[in-house]
Design a protein around this motif. Sequence first.
Motif, PDB file in Angstrom:
ATOM      1  N   GLY A 232       0.872  -1.243   0.194  1.00  0.00           N
ATOM      2  CA  GLY A 232       0.098   0.103   0.011  1.00  0.00           C
ATOM      3  C   GLY A 232       0.696   1.494  -0.037  1.00  0.00           C
ATOM      4  N   LYS A 233      -0.008   2.339   0.281  1.00  0.00           N
ATOM      5  CA  LYS A 233       0.542   3.800   0.151  1.00  0.00           C
ATOM      6  C   LYS A 233       0.691   4.481   1.504  1.00  0.00           C
ATOM      7  N   GLY A 234      -0.427   3.857   2.523  1.00  0.00           N
ATOM      8  CA  GLY A 234      -0.567   4.747   3.719  1.00  0.00           C
ATOM      9  C   GLY A 234      -1.499   3.891   4.490  1.00  0.00           C
ATOM     10  N   GLU A 235      -1.753   4.461   5.797  1.00  0.00           N
ATOM     11  CA  GLU A 235      -2.583   3.985   6.514  1.00  0.00           C
ATOM     12  C   GLU A 235      -3.284   5.009   7.349  1.00  0.00           C
ATOM     13  N   ILE A 236      -4.614   4.718   7.951  1.00  0.00           N
ATOM     14  CA  ILE A 236      -4.994   5.843   8.743  1.00  0.00           C
ATOM     15  C   ILE A 236      -4.963   5.119  10.208  1.00  0.00           C
ATOM     16  N   ALA A 351     -20.261 -29.568  -1.316  1.00  0.00           N
ATOM     17  CA  ALA A 351     -20.885 -30.697  -1.745  1.00  0.00           C
ATOM     18  C   ALA A 351     -22.306 -30.432  -2.048  1.00  0.00           C
ATOM     19  N   ASP A 352     -22.719 -31.033  -3.095  1.00  0.00           N
ATOM     20  CA  ASP A 352     -24.245 -31.230  -3.429  1.00  0.00           C
ATOM     21  C   ASP A 352     -24.679 -32.396  -3.321  1.00  0.00           C
ATOM     22  N   LEU A 353     -25.408 -32.526  -2.247  1.00  0.00           N
ATOM     23  CA  LEU A 353     -25.884 -33.872  -1.878  1.00  0.00           C
ATOM     24  C   LEU A 353     -27.020 -34.269  -2.797  1.00  0.00           C
ATOM     25  N   LYS A 354     -27.908 -33.398  -3.561  1.00  0.00           N
ATOM     26  CA  LYS A 354     -28.656 -33.786  -4.520  1.00  0.00           C
ATOM     27  C   LYS A 354     -28.175 -34.269  -5.833  1.00  0.00           C
ATOM     28  N   ASN A 355     -26.984 -33.727  -6.426  1.00  0.00           N
ATOM     29  CA  ASN A 355     -26.608 -33.916  -7.547  1.00  0.00           C
ATOM     30  C   ASN A 355     -25.204 -34.590  -7.523  1.00  0.00           C
ATOM     31  N   ASP A 356     -24.753 -35.064  -6.293  1.00  0.00           N
ATOM     32  CA  ASP A 356     -23.588 -36.079  -6.113  1.00  0.00           C
ATOM     33  C   ASP A 356     -22.346 -35.139  -6.520  1.00  0.00           C
ATOM     34  N   VAL A 357     -22.182 -34.015  -6.209  1.00  0.00           N
ATOM     35  CA  VAL A 357     -21.148 -33.245  -6.609  1.00  0.00           C
ATOM     36  C   VAL A 357     -20.319 -32.731  -5.430  1.00  0.00           C
ATOM     37  N   GLU A 358     -18.921 -32.756  -5.465  1.00  0.00           N
ATOM     38  CA  GLU A 358     -17.974 -32.199  -4.324  1.00  0.00           C
ATOM     39  C   GLU A 358     -16.679 -31.651  -4.999  1.00  0.00           C
ATOM     40  N   PHE A 359     -16.224 -30.710  -4.494  1.00  0.00           N
ATOM     41  CA  PHE A 359     -14.952 -30.144  -5.014  1.00  0.00           C
ATOM     42  C   PHE A 359     -14.520 -29.251  -3.831  1.00  0.00           C
ATOM     43  N   ILE A 360     -13.199 -28.866  -3.806  1.00  0.00           N
ATOM     44  CA  ILE A 360     -12.348 -28.033  -2.943  1.00  0.00           C
ATOM     45  C   ILE A 360     -12.074 -26.617  -3.628  1.00  0.00           C
ATOM     46  N   LEU A 361     -12.365 -25.512  -3.076  1.00  0.00           N
ATOM     47  CA  LEU A 361     -12.117 -24.325  -3.738  1.00  0.00           C
ATOM     48  C   LEU A 361     -11.321 -23.476  -2.639  1.00  0.00           C
ATOM     49  N   ALA A 362     -10.284 -22.761  -3.106  1.00  0.00           N
ATOM     50  CA  ALA A 362      -9.663 -21.776  -2.457  1.00  0.00           C
ATOM     51  C   ALA A 362      -9.400 -20.519  -3.039  1.00  0.00           C
ATOM     52  N   ALA A 363      -9.615 -19.313  -2.818  1.00  0.00           N
ATOM     53  CA  ALA A 363      -9.171 -18.111  -3.329  1.00  0.00           C
ATOM     54  C   ALA A 363      -9.054 -17.021  -2.602  1.00  0.00           C
ATOM     55  N   THR A 364      -8.246 -16.075  -2.908  1.00  0.00           N
ATOM     56  CA  THR A 364      -8.091 -14.747  -2.158  1.00  0.00           C
ATOM     57  C   THR A 364      -8.017 -13.696  -3.385  1.00  0.00           C
ATOM     58  N   ILE A 365      -8.609 -12.483  -2.959  1.00  0.00           N
ATOM     59  CA  ILE A 365      -8.299 -11.543  -3.778  1.00  0.00           C
ATOM     60  C   ILE A 365      -8.221 -10.040  -2.919  1.00  0.00           C
ATOM     61  N   TYR A 366      -7.509  -9.009  -3.479  1.00  0.00           N
ATOM     62  CA  TYR A 366      -7.065  -7.844  -2.938  1.00  0.00           C
ATOM     63  C   TYR A 366      -7.628  -6.777  -3.689  1.00  0.00           C
ATOM     64  N   THR A 367      -8.757  -6.036  -2.821  1.00  0.00           N
ATOM     65  CA  THR A 367      -9.351  -4.851  -3.447  1.00  0.00           C
ATOM     66  C   THR A 367      -9.191  -3.617  -2.426  1.00  0.00           C
ATOM     67  N   ASN A 368      -8.097  -3.036  -3.019  1.00  0.00           N
ATOM     68  CA  ASN A 368      -7.581  -1.615  -2.187  1.00  0.00           C
ATOM     69  C   ASN A 368      -7.048  -0.684  -3.216  1.00  0.00           C
ATOM     70  N   ALA A 369      -7.734  -0.064  -4.112  1.00  0.00           N
ATOM     71  CA  ALA A 369      -7.259   0.602  -5.472  1.00  0.00           C
ATOM     72  C   ALA A 369      -6.354   1.787  -4.989  1.00  0.00           C
ATOM     73  N   ASN A 370      -6.775   2.449  -3.861  1.00  0.00           N
ATOM     74  CA  ASN A 370      -6.047   3.684  -3.500  1.00  0.00           C
ATOM     75  C   ASN A 370      -4.726   3.344  -2.533  1.00  0.00           C
ATOM     76  N   GLY A 371      -4.720   2.265  -2.205  1.00  0.00           N
ATOM     77  CA  GLY A 371      -3.467   1.786  -1.442  1.00  0.00           C
ATOM     78  C   GLY A 371      -3.564   2.308  -0.078  1.00  0.00           C
ATOM     79  N   ILE A 372      -4.723   2.459   0.622  1.00  0.00           N
ATOM     80  CA  ILE A 372      -4.867   3.216   1.733  1.00  0.00           C
ATOM     81  C   ILE A 372      -5.519   2.310   2.798  1.00  0.00           C
ATOM     82  N   PHE A 373      -4.989   1.779   3.890  1.00  0.00           N
ATOM     83  CA  PHE A 373      -5.525   0.906   4.942  1.00  0.00           C
ATOM     84  C   PHE A 373      -6.418   1.590   5.751  1.00  0.00           C
ATOM     85  N   ASN A 374      -7.564   1.018   6.258  1.00  0.00           N
ATOM     86  CA  ASN A 374      -8.390   1.714   7.274  1.00  0.00           C
ATOM     87  C   ASN A 374      -8.987   2.870   6.863  1.00  0.00           C
TER      88      ASN A 374
END
Length: 414
Positions: A232-236, A351-374
Amino acid sequence: MPRFVPQCVLPAIAALTLSGCSEPTQWNGSLEAFLQGQPSQFSTVMSNPEQFRVQIIYTQVDRDSNNAPTFTSFNFRLNESEYFYPASTIKLPTALVALQAVSELAGERVTRDTQMVIEAPHGSTPPDVKPSNRRRSPISVADEVSRILLVSDNDAYNNLYEFVGYERLNRQLQQMSLPGTRIVHKLEVTQNEIENRRTHAVRFVEGGQTLYSQNENVGNTNYAAQAPIILGKGEIVDDVLIQKPKDFSNKNAFALQAQHDLIQALMFPDSVSVDRRLPLSEDDLHFVRKAMSTYPTNSDYPEYADQKLFPDGFVKFLMYGGDETDIPDYIRIMNKSGQAYGFLTDAAYIADLKNDVEFILAATIYTNANGIFNDDLYEYDRIGFPFLRNLGTVIYELELARERPIQPDLRAFD
């Protein structure tokens, strides 16, 4: 937000193509190509994924004739050295370590349901902690774990941090084979590095009798990062803008691969190596899975009846964006999410118990366009939550269409 209905439920073909969607997208084993092929949902983020510090792990689960799972993972921008602030995701390993710690007190007749009391030093109320027993009485390890997994309660996490202690917590994280992980501070309280190493005395009581007590503790090991982590660029701070980048070296860390692997170890303990298996009883594992998959308004205790404050999707960022009020009862999401400093992260077994679907998913995203925290000007609602909601949805749709040689038996998650 309307109830989620899959947009595409198509017969599986050799090369999966979701041609019933608004944008036909072929799956060729590349997450990048898959997301780039759906610009109406992902163009903003995928046009500059480095700016958004996006990392994704998608794992397909297939079963053999004995229902034993095998895993195939696909990654996008996975990079342990690219720091993201894990926020509340660190509450999950803290809860697991607390369950292990209380199980070791069985000889003292202490269980996860025994009343826990956090002592104020010298008889005064500690200014640096909000003990949940001031808000509700009594509390227990089981209560705090449930509150963490149901609504990500900060006070509950701080109370378990007090019980486990800084030193043991980080030592256990290393023994759990979670590289890139450190938990070095409490949440929603202002403390310096040394103060965060200090934890208050804790007692377990039953019928007015103390079954077990532990003294105040101060950790001696420095688990902070060895080099500055500048963002970032700064913090309050105290309503004043400090115009210099923020150093996260003394902040918690929990790499995305470690988050994914912890979810896998929780859901499929027999699938991981012995050194990665969680030192918890089957009863504790069942307790954790149930709390993770229960939606707030379905919880009898702790009770969260107000769906405006705690909608079903409150901590379900993938597929539901944190605000869904009507998740189908056949969808199970066992996850831990986090939100702070512009970072949004979620790691989930879905898991979808009705359609017998299962998977693992992990994700992260950063949304701080002005670079200022707090400054509370993060682009959570405009970019972050829609990205995670759409990501979970398109992967779910992909899984609905994916051919499986053997259908899984998911009754264990019902």
